[in-house]
Design a protein around this motif. Structure first.
Motif, PDB file in Angstrom:
ATOM      1  N   ALA A  68       0.868  -1.186   0.000  1.00 27.31           N
ATOM      2  CA  ALA A  68       0.000   0.000   0.000  1.00 27.31           C
ATOM      3  C   ALA A  68       0.903   1.233   0.000  1.00 27.31           C
ATOM      4  O   ALA A  68       1.604   1.500   0.980  1.00 27.31           O
ATOM      5  CB  ALA A  68      -0.911   0.003   1.223  1.00 27.31           C
ATOM      6  N   SER A  69       0.905   1.983  -1.097  1.00 29.25           N
ATOM      7  CA  SER A  69       1.874   3.071  -1.258  1.00 29.25           C
ATOM      8  C   SER A  69       1.817   4.129  -0.152  1.00 29.25           C
ATOM      9  O   SER A  69       2.865   4.698   0.189  1.00 29.25           O
ATOM     10  CB  SER A  69       1.706   3.736  -2.626  1.00 29.25           C
ATOM     11  N   PRO A  70       0.646   4.427   0.471  1.00 28.58           N
ATOM     12  CA  PRO A  70       0.665   5.489   1.489  1.00 28.58           C
ATOM     13  C   PRO A  70       1.320   5.090   2.810  1.00 28.58           C
ATOM     14  O   PRO A  70       1.577   5.953   3.649  1.00 28.58           O
ATOM     15  CB  PRO A  70      -0.830   5.781   1.720  1.00 28.58           C
ATOM     16  N   THR A  98      -2.588   1.706  -4.398  1.00 23.27           N
ATOM     17  CA  THR A  98      -2.841   2.907  -3.593  1.00 23.27           C
ATOM     18  C   THR A  98      -3.511   2.608  -2.262  1.00 23.27           C
ATOM     19  O   THR A  98      -3.756   3.517  -1.481  1.00 23.27           O
ATOM     20  CB  THR A  98      -3.696   3.913  -4.376  1.00 23.27           C
ATOM     21  N   GLY A  99      -3.807   1.336  -1.986  1.00 25.84           N
ATOM     22  CA  GLY A  99      -4.388   0.989  -0.688  1.00 25.84           C
ATOM     23  C   GLY A  99      -5.802   0.462  -0.789  1.00 25.84           C
ATOM     24  O   GLY A  99      -6.534   0.743  -1.735  1.00 25.84           O
ATOM     25  N   GLU A 104      -7.853   5.198   4.625  1.00 29.31           N
ATOM     26  CA  GLU A 104      -7.732   6.476   5.322  1.00 29.31           C
ATOM     27  C   GLU A 104      -7.794   6.294   6.838  1.00 29.31           C
ATOM     28  O   GLU A 104      -7.030   6.922   7.579  1.00 29.31           O
ATOM     29  CB  GLU A 104      -8.816   7.441   4.856  1.00 29.31           C
ATOM     30  N   PRO A 117      -5.762  10.702  -3.767  1.00 26.67           N
ATOM     31  CA  PRO A 117      -5.430   9.586  -4.672  1.00 26.67           C
ATOM     32  C   PRO A 117      -4.352   9.934  -5.685  1.00 26.67           C
ATOM     33  O   PRO A 117      -3.500   9.100  -6.002  1.00 26.67           O
ATOM     34  CB  PRO A 117      -6.773   9.285  -5.344  1.00 26.67           C
ATOM     35  N   GLU A 119      -1.848  11.899  -5.298  1.00 31.67           N
ATOM     36  CA  GLU A 119      -0.550  11.860  -4.622  1.00 31.67           C
ATOM     37  C   GLU A 119      -0.114  10.419  -4.353  1.00 31.67           C
ATOM     38  O   GLU A 119       1.085  10.111  -4.362  1.00 31.67           O
ATOM     39  CB  GLU A 119      -0.606  12.648  -3.325  1.00 31.67           C
ATOM     40  N   ARG A 120      -1.074   9.532  -4.135  1.00 34.53           N
ATOM     41  CA  ARG A 120      -0.725   8.126  -3.944  1.00 34.53           C
ATOM     42  C   ARG A 120      -0.138   7.555  -5.233  1.00 34.53           C
ATOM     43  O   ARG A 120       0.800   6.748  -5.194  1.00 34.53           O
ATOM     44  CB  ARG A 120      -1.951   7.323  -3.523  1.00 34.53           C
ATOM     45  N   GLN A 123       3.336   8.629  -5.441  1.00 39.68           N
ATOM     46  CA  GLN A 123       4.174   7.790  -4.587  1.00 39.68           C
ATOM     47  C   GLN A 123       4.565   6.496  -5.303  1.00 39.68           C
ATOM     48  O   GLN A 123       5.704   6.026  -5.184  1.00 39.68           O
ATOM     49  CB  GLN A 123       3.439   7.480  -3.281  1.00 39.68           C
TER      50      GLN A 123
END
Length: 268
Positions: A68-70, A98-99, A104, A117, A119-120, A123
């Motif tokens: 999960a990139s975040p 992205t998760g 969140e 999203p 910005e994810r 990443q």
């Protein structure tokens, strides 16, 4: 291009270690291509050490399904992925997305900033860029990307080797066909299908525990396959012929059930 079939298993450590090690060896002996780990904090050991352990037990490929990139800085994910490629002598595949839905809340609970999203996706791009730099000219870690919208699909067409679609279990075959058609218009990549239900068995970590197999069958969902090997073989072949899916990922609890399918189709 028709790609040969391969099969992966999401097999987190949910038992004592000797039982899990025996399960990993049985998966390898059954002809599966890849052993995969989810990125779910505190429910199991971290994916990196678990995958390194699995790779030392067998000659299986190993991979994340999916990072999960975040949850971590891009450079940290890239460093771990490159390290796993080195330690497994090129048998690691980095899955990234992205998760999950509800990510969140998990980020807030861990004190990690919640980002948009877009910005994810940035990443993910930065993770792959850093991974390619670390790999250099002598190594190339394959990247599998979980996608949904147009921007994610575009990024996957640019940086990924394998693409899986972030689907809700109840989505129909027609819904998935539209997603596949949209992606095929911009990229030709190995297409992977996340199969979270086999017969009436719902895979932990791959679908919500309240998933109703009967409802999935009624919706003509691609998240489910029959437990009868002959019927599963026919359906898997149909999904490749009609939609292009050649890489099928099952839950660990269904690995033995689907072993005859793997024996029949792997590499064909």
């Amino acid at each position: 291009m028709t790609r040969p079939f391969r099969f992966g298993v999401v097999a987190p450590i949910r038992t004592d270690l000797p039982t899990w090690r025996d399960h990993v060896r049985r998966i390898a002996d059954s002809g599966y291509s890849t052993l995969l780990m989810p990125d779910v904090a505190q429910w199991q050991p971290a994916p990196g050490p678990a995958l390194a352990t699995a790779a030392a037990l067998t000659d299986l490929r190993v991979g994340t399904w999916v990072y999960a990139s975040p949850l971590r800085p891009a450079w940290m994910t890239a460093w771990e992925a490159h390290s796993l490629s080195v330690l497994t002598e090129g048998r690691f595949e980095m899955g990234i997305g992205t998760g999950r839905p509800g990510m969140e809340d998990e980020l807030r609970a861990k004190g990690i900033p919640v980002v948009a999203p877009s910005e994810r996706l940035t990443q993910i791009r930065e993770t792959v860029r850093a991974l390619r730099e670390l790999d250099g000219s002598d190594l190339r870690t394959p990247v599998a990307m979980a996608v949904r919208g147009a921007k994610a699909q575009a990024l996957a067409a640019e940086v990924a080797d394998t693409v899986t679609f972030a689907l809700m279990p109840e989505e129909s075959r027609a819904d998935v066909a539209r997603l596949v058609s949209d992606f095929r218009a911009i990229g030709d990549r190995e297409l992977a299908l996340h199969v979270s239900v086999v017969g009436d068995s719902v895979a932990p970590f791959m679908a919500p525990p309240d998933t109703d197999p009967a409802a999935l069958r009624a919706a003509d969902s691609l998240a489910i396959l029959p437990s009868d090997p002959a019927a599963a073989i026919d359906e898997i072949q149909r999904r490749r012929a009609e939609l292009g899916f050649s890489y099928f990922v099952f839950g660990g609890d269904s690995a033995d059930t689907m072993a005859p399918v793997v024996a029949e189709l792997a590499g064909r």
